[in-house]
Design a protein around this motif. Structure first.
Motif, PDB file in Angstrom:
ATOM      1  N   PRO A 107       0.829  -1.211   0.000  1.00  0.00           N
ATOM      2  CA  PRO A 107       0.000   0.000   0.000  1.00  0.00           C
ATOM      3  C   PRO A 107       0.868   1.268   0.000  1.00  0.00           C
ATOM      4  CG  PRO A 107      -0.839  -1.592   1.588  1.00  0.00           C
ATOM      5  CD  PRO A 107       0.482  -2.127   1.109  1.00  0.00           C
ATOM      6  N   LYS A 108       0.333   2.366  -0.514  1.00  0.00           N
ATOM      7  CA  LYS A 108       1.104   3.604  -0.656  1.00  0.00           C
ATOM      8  C   LYS A 108       1.642   4.108   0.682  1.00  0.00           C
ATOM      9  CE  LYS A 108      -1.021   5.377  -4.894  1.00  0.00           C
ATOM     10  NZ  LYS A 108      -1.791   6.488  -5.502  1.00  0.00           N
ATOM     11  N   ALA A 109       0.811   4.024   1.728  1.00  0.00           N
ATOM     12  CA  ALA A 109       1.259   4.506   3.036  1.00  0.00           C
ATOM     13  C   ALA A 109       2.451   3.707   3.532  1.00  0.00           C
ATOM     14  CB  ALA A 109       0.112   4.425   4.044  1.00  0.00           C
ATOM     15  N   VAL A 110       2.492   2.420   3.194  1.00  0.00           N
ATOM     16  CA  VAL A 110       3.622   1.570   3.588  1.00  0.00           C
ATOM     17  C   VAL A 110       4.858   1.934   2.773  1.00  0.00           C
ATOM     18  CG1 VAL A 110       4.476  -0.813   3.692  1.00  0.00           C
ATOM     19  CG2 VAL A 110       2.112  -0.302   4.314  1.00  0.00           C
ATOM     20  N   GLN A 111       4.669   2.249   1.489  1.00  0.00           N
ATOM     21  CA  GLN A 111       5.794   2.624   0.633  1.00  0.00           C
ATOM     22  C   GLN A 111       6.491   3.882   1.147  1.00  0.00           C
ATOM     23  OE1 GLN A 111       5.097   2.647  -3.631  1.00  0.00           O
ATOM     24  NE2 GLN A 111       3.486   1.106  -3.437  1.00  0.00           N
ATOM     25  N   VAL A 112       5.711   4.809   1.727  1.00  0.00           N
ATOM     26  CA  VAL A 112       6.309   6.030   2.274  1.00  0.00           C
ATOM     27  C   VAL A 112       7.310   5.679   3.371  1.00  0.00           C
ATOM     28  CG1 VAL A 112       5.840   8.143   3.569  1.00  0.00           C
ATOM     29  CG2 VAL A 112       4.336   7.480   1.696  1.00  0.00           C
TER      30      VAL A 112
END
Length: 307
Positions: free
Chosen positions: A167-172
């Motif tokens: 997920p995008k939040a994890v990629q951050v």
């Protein structure tokens, strides 16, 4: 509203130009002695500036909502901070009386990080293998019980897929290429950085009885059968099916793993063949979730066997 404001801006701009040349044309509503170039310029410049200022407010509601959602997504992503501590991932397991193994993970990876559990026979090539997927929730990951396991030596391994599929939040937190991931558990693969940890354990004592194996088979089959019935009506399933990397490919891989996990003779006698579930799935994909003679026949046999 937006079109009207655009028209007013255009008219005001033309009026400013005409007012400098012949103010009487644009100030016809004033007495002749008050029709000056300065007054024409000031009035229509003010109208022009005000209309330009109001133009964004006239944007259609859907666009405003999309912009609002985009800003919200960006704000949520900014809440995550790049990871600075080395990755920690501790595996805990418990062998149940029915010879299924429960695996849990404690980690400092962010919530929603997706992980894959694989339990496989350590000594026998092409022996037992079972899998399940889950995600981090408040520093913990719980997987579905895997098994039953015959006597032998096993490895339970947990893998964190590459950041680009997280997920995008994890990629951050991880970095889009895993640049923020550090520690002894990091593995540089062909497609990016992954996190891997494993633990070995043995199953000893009496092997699971046929009754225990059948009971476990029914639980696993029912779980995947219910999952199929839940997603068969989803339009994205009709469009993409079980394509590799898609939303439902993980379900397909899990069913294939269960098909290998249980003895074929036991599954046949129980009337619960995991190989039939993907066949039903393909039929539902073609029928766009509608029941067909083939799916009705499979459902009748399955629900009778699950009783």
């Amino acid at each position: 509203m937006q079109a009207l404001l655009s028209l007013i801006i255009l008219v005001a701009l033309v009026a400013v130009i005409l007012g400098l040349i012949k103010p009487g044309l644009v100030l016809f509503f004033l007495p002749p002695e008050k029709r000056t170039r300065l007054k024409a310029f000031g009035l229509y410049t003010a109208v022009f500036v005000l209309s330009v200022f109001l133009l964004p407010m006239g944007e259609p509601t859907p666009h405003r909502e999309e912009a609002k959602q985009a800003n919200l997504d960006m704000a949520q992503e900014k809440e995550g901070k790049p990871m600075t501590a080395p990755v920690e991932l501790s595996i805990n397991y418990k062998l149940r009386p029915d010879f299924r193994v429960e695996v849990n993970v404690v980690t400092n990876l962010p919530d929603s990080t997706e992980m894959l559990l694989t339990v496989e026979d350590k000594d026998v090539p092409a022996g037992f293998i079972g899998q399940d997927g889950s995600a981090v929730d408040k520093g913990m990951v719980s997987f579905q019980p895997v098994g039953p396991l015959p006597n032998g030596n096993y490895i339970a391994s947990v893998t964190v897929p590459i950041p680009s599929v997280q997920p995008k939040a994890v990629q951050v937190v991880m970095g889009s290429q895993g640049e923020h991931l550090t520690g002894e558990l990091i593995v540089d693969g062909d497609f990016g950085k992954t996190v891997e940890q494993e633990v070995s354990f043995a199953v000893e004592g009496s092997s699971p009885s046929p009754a225990i194996i059948v009971e476990a088979l029914k639980k696993d089959f029912k779980r995947e059968y219910v999952a199929l019935l839940n997603f068969k009506d989803n339009p994205d399933f009709w469009q993409y099916g079980f394509g590799r990397g898609g939303k439902y490919y993980e379900w397909l891989e899990r069913v294939r793993s269960l098909d290998k996990q249980y003895p074929s003779q036991t599954a046949f006698k129980a009337g619960l063949l995991f190989a039939n579930l993907p066949i039903m799935g393909m039929e539902y994909m073609r029928s766009r979730g509608q029941e067909t003679p083939a799916t009705q026949s499979h459902r009748k046999d399955i629900e009778k066997a699950l009783q």
